[in-house]
Scaffold this active site. Structure first.
Site, mmCIF file in Angstrom:
data_model
loop_
_atom_site.group_PDB
_atom_site.id
_atom_site.type_symbol
_atom_site.label_atom_id
_atom_site.label_comp_id
_atom_site.label_asym_id
_atom_site.label_seq_id
_atom_site.Cartn_x
_atom_site.Cartn_y
_atom_site.Cartn_z
ATOM 1 N N ASP A 125 0.512 3.749 1.665
ATOM 2 C CA ASP A 125 0.521 4.324 3.017
ATOM 3 C C ASP A 125 1.958 4.545 3.507
ATOM 4 O O ASP A 125 2.788 3.630 3.463
ATOM 5 C CB ASP A 125 -0.220 3.361 3.957
ATOM 6 C CG ASP A 125 -0.567 4.027 5.279
ATOM 7 O OD1 ASP A 125 0.361 4.557 5.934
ATOM 8 O OD2 ASP A 125 -1.753 4.021 5.649
ATOM 9 N N CYS A 132 -6.052 0.104 6.936
ATOM 10 C CA CYS A 132 -5.806 0.690 5.611
ATOM 11 C C CYS A 132 -6.952 1.636 5.210
ATOM 12 O O CYS A 132 -8.121 1.241 5.192
ATOM 13 C CB CYS A 132 -5.674 -0.421 4.569
ATOM 14 S SG CYS A 132 -5.319 0.217 2.923
ATOM 15 N N HIS A 163 -2.218 -3.976 4.971
ATOM 16 C CA HIS A 163 -1.978 -3.604 6.373
ATOM 17 C C HIS A 163 -3.301 -3.294 7.050
ATOM 18 O O HIS A 163 -4.228 -2.781 6.417
ATOM 19 C CB HIS A 163 -1.023 -2.408 6.472
ATOM 20 C CG HIS A 163 -1.583 -1.128 5.896
ATOM 21 N ND1 HIS A 163 -2.019 -0.095 6.681
ATOM 22 C CD2 HIS A 163 -1.775 -0.750 4.603
ATOM 23 C CE1 HIS A 163 -2.443 0.889 5.895
ATOM 24 N NE2 HIS A 163 -2.311 0.506 4.636
ATOM 25 N N CYS A 188 0.856 -1.189 0.000
ATOM 26 C CA CYS A 188 0.000 0.000 0.000
ATOM 27 C C CYS A 188 0.893 1.240 0.000
ATOM 28 O O CYS A 188 1.988 1.228 0.547
ATOM 29 C CB CYS A 188 -0.894 0.002 1.232
ATOM 30 S SG CYS A 188 -1.970 1.460 1.338
ATOM 31 N N ARG A 198 3.156 4.689 6.260
ATOM 32 C CA ARG A 198 3.577 3.950 7.458
ATOM 33 C C ARG A 198 3.976 2.505 7.151
ATOM 34 O O ARG A 198 4.265 1.739 8.070
ATOM 35 C CB ARG A 198 2.439 3.961 8.482
ATOM 36 C CG ARG A 198 2.079 5.364 8.948
ATOM 37 C CD ARG A 198 0.726 5.377 9.612
ATOM 38 N NE ARG A 198 -0.336 4.978 8.681
ATOM 39 C CZ ARG A 198 -1.622 4.896 9.021
ATOM 40 N NH1 ARG A 198 -1.988 5.163 10.270
ATOM 41 N NH2 ARG A 198 -2.528 4.543 8.138
HETATM 42 ZN ZN ZN Z 1 -3.228 1.213 3.056
#
Ligand code: ZN
Length: 734
Positions: free
Chosen positions: A557, A614, A611, A555, A559
């Site tokens: 993302d 998400c 994750h 992803c 993090r």
């Molecule tokens: Zn995500």
């Protein structure tokens, strides 16, 4: 040049209307007639020159007659009153310099429209008696409450405009009626095409000229004479009066001055504002400059022995209707008042009042046209009701009271709208709280919004959609800003759409942003030095080529950084990341990455890593439409759809979301296996192995989903591609 001709013609029309008004207002105020003419000239020549309004006309105002009458009764001296007029001018100049004029913009639009319509109706009713030769009150145009003195030998007891009209009908004068009706016909003929044929000649001038001629021709018996004609007195220097400066010791003078300054300022600004709205060229007048111009006008009018002046809407409307294009018309109208008083007395005194009345009734019909009511009705009750209330209140009381009542009613509607209008709506679905801001989000909504935000539990996602908002109060923006700053501590993710939380960035904030950016480059420098120290050939080796062992599909993302969470070094992972790690066979980007990884890099492992928590999955789980993102997360919605039974059995929303994330990762693993490029490689080399992982943001742990998908058993035969390799036997059923 054409404009100058229009302005001259318009100035004549306004002058013709203004002269009898100046006299009538003076008479009604209990002041010497000449004070009305002085005010008319000053308003035209002085205020006309100084004002930045192009169309408004200034002169003695009917709206002030009651104030003047009362002031004369208190001060018991006209020269003392002139001192008060002089002072009121100084106060108005101060108003302008201290910029209080902008307050007039607060007057609601339905009230100003109501004022115009009411004045139109009053014009029609007031001038109707003159139109039919019932000339009992000499002023009539702008005064709204009649008294018995208006009717010579009339009945005692209350007399209002409505009764006056009734009285007029019962005492018609045939000659005046004939002239009035003919004048009206000329004016309407001008509206219906005459003005296009003779664009430089105002209809009012034609009507008045025709009226004078017809009156001369009618002969005794039918011609109107005496009190049915305009009457102006002789103007001579002896008639001028001057302020009595000893009155400065009288405190009453200051009170009168303040009253005149306040009322005259309001009336002037309303008139100018109303006229600006009618201006076909959409010019606007700065209110504070107008107050200064009006103040100078009153200083000079007071010094010369004149009545107080204001901008007056009816003369302004006549000015506009007569075709004025610039302030030259208003200035020249002052000159006409002066010239008429000096030289044209004989000619002016032969104009039948019925013709002037026709001009004013015609103006009134334009101002009070029913199309205004229709327009306000179309805008809905919050506009229609204040409009109707304003019109009614002005008709039954007077201009200022009517405007106050209308403004209060309109204000109630505005407050009610602000309070009742919801400002925003809230929808909750699972973890997601959607706050959609409406068009106007005001201070009144702050408390409720604050309550909604406070009630959102940790672990939620808050979406604030401001794309429809046209106005968001600063206090509300502050609240959202503060909430955003605190959101991380509260374990809340907040997403803003369509709102700029920062109106502008301070220099300090800009410097911080630049520093953030430069930090990356500094870090890079440090990293280069660090690696060079421990391993001098590191970068040379890197430059030769890559041989990564893994394709990591994760992803976007921030993090979930692939190398960091897996402790890998540059050169080990080939990475593709997108929102919610979606594997779409239509995605050229991912399909190219996949082909390159499998055919050229020949990676032994492909990892799809989702994750928990998400945002993309949360978007897919909500029923809110996010636009383009809806299409992107559609595969996740499909996963939810295909696993309804399993998901329905999980009562805890948090656990349910985690399960969706796992199922989604498994579905993406299968998608990778469904691609010909991967199947072909497996058939040929037995690799890659495809894995499904979920990374836990809260613990940093990776969970291997053990996605041992077996091509033959787990995928439908339509996904099994047949390959015929020379070195290996084909895979699949024969
Ligand atoms: Zn995500």
């Amino acid at each position: 040049m054409a404009d100058l001709k229009k302005d001259i013609a318009a100035s004549v029309a306004v002058g013709l209307v203004a002269i009898p008004l100046c006299l009538g207002i003076a008479h009604a105020s209990g002041a010497p007639l000449i004070s009305g003419l002085v005010a008319g000239m000053t308003g035209g020549l002085v205020v006309g020159s100084l004002s930045k309004s192009q169309l408004s006309v200034t002169g003695p105002a009917a709206g002030l007659t009651t104030i003047v009458l009362a002031a004369l009764a208190t001060l018991k001296s006209f020269p003392a009153f002139l001192t008060a007029v002089f002072l009121s001018g100084l106060i108005q100049i101060a108003f302008g310099k201290f910029r209080v004029g902008g307050l007039s913009r607060l007057f609601p639009s339905p009230v100003i429209r109501g004022m115009l319509s009411a004045i139109g109706l009053i014009l029609i009713m007031k001038q109707f008696p003159h139109l039919v030769g019932f000339d009992v009150e000499s002023m009539g145009v702008e005064e709204f409450s009649d008294t018995d003195k208006d009717v010579e030998g009339g009945p005692s007891g209350g007399l209002n405009t409505f009764r006056l009209v009734a009285l007029a009908v019962s005492s018609l004068e045939p000659g005046a009626l004939l002239i009035g009706v003919l004048s009206m016909l000329v004016l309407f003929a001008w509206d219906w095409g005459g003005n296009r044929r003779f664009p430089t000649i105002p209809g009012s001038l034609v009507a008045v000229a025709l009226a004078v001629t017809i009156n001369q021709l009618l002969g005794p018996g039918l011609a109107v004479a005496g009190k049915h004609l305009v009457r102006i007195p002789e103007l001579s220097p002896d008639n001028f009066l001057h302020p009595d400066w000893s009155a400065l010791q009288n405190p009453q003078v200051y009170l009168v001055a303040m009253t005149i300054a306040l009322v005259a300022s309001v009336e002037s600004l309303l008139s100018v504002e109303a006229l600006d709205r009618l201006d076909p060229q959409h010019r606007s007048t700065p209110p504070n400059d107008e107050l200064v111009a009006q103040g100078v006008g009153n200083v000079i009018s007071g010094l010369l022995g004149g009545l107080p002046v204001t901008a007056v809407i009816i003369r302004g409307s006549v000015n506009l209707a007569a075709g004025a294009t610039s302030k030259r018309s208003a200035i020249m109208h002052g000159a006409w008042v002066l010239i008429s008083a000096l030289a044209l007395r004989g000619g002016i005194n032969s104009i039948p009042l019925a013709a002037l009345a026709a001009v004013l009734v015609h103006t009134g019909i334009k101002m009070a046209h029913p199309k205004n009511l229709k327009e306000m009705a179309r805008r809905g009750l919050p506009q229609l009701i204040p409009y109707v209330v304003t019109v009614t209140a002005i008709l039954f009381t007077d201009l200022l009271v009517g405007i106050c009542v209308g403004t209060i009613v309109s204000g109630c509607f505005i407050l009610r709208n602000l309070h009742v209008a919801k400002g925003f709506s809230v929808r909750k679905s699972g973890f997601i709280t959607q706050i959609r801001l409406h068009q106007e989000v005001t201070f009144f909504h702050k408390v409720r919004l604050s309550g909604v935000l406070e009630s959102i539990p940790p672990g939620s996602v808050v979406e604030v959609d401001g794309s429809e908002a046209r106005f968001i109060d600063h206090d509300v923006l502050d609240l959202l800003r503060l909430y955003k700053d605190q959101a991380t501590n509260k374990k809340i993710e907040i997403i803003f759409g369509g709102i700029a939380l920062m109106d502008s960035f301070s220099d300090k904030q800009k410097a911080a942003m630049q520093d953030e950016y430069e930090r990356l480059l500094r870090n890079n420098q440090a990293w280069v030095e660090d690696h060079g120290k421990n391993d001098p050939e590191y970068f040379e080796r890197m430059a030769v080529g890559q041989k990564p062992t893994f394709l990591f599909v994760g992803c976007s993302d921030s993090r979930v950084p692939a190398e960091v969470i897996t402790g890998t070094e540059p050169g080990e992972l080939f990475v593709h990341r997108n929102i919610a790690n979606v594997v779409s066979l239509h995605d050229m980007n991912l399909m190219s990455v996949l082909q390159y990884s499998v055919e050229h890099l020949v990676v032994p492992h492909i990892i799809v890593c989702g994750h928990y928590g998400c945002g993309g999955v949360r978007a897919a789980l909500s029923s809110h439409s996010f636009g383009l993102i809806d299409n992107w997360v559609h595969p996740i919605k499909k996963v939810v759809d295909e696993n309804q039974a399993e998901l329905a059995a999980i009562s805890d929303a948090d656990l349910r979301e985690r399960r969706v994330i796992e199922l989604h990762v498994l579905a993406q693993v299968r998608n990778i296996l469904k691609t010909p490029v991967v199947q072909r490689s497996i058939a040929k080399l037995g690799i890659p192995h495809v894995h499904g992982w979920v990374y836990d943001l809260t613990t940093g742990q990776i969970k291997d989903l053990k996605a041992d998908v077996n091509l033959e058993d787990d995928l439908h035969p339509v996904f099994h591609y047949q390959y015929d390799f020379q070195t290996k036997t084909p895979v699949g059923k024969n």
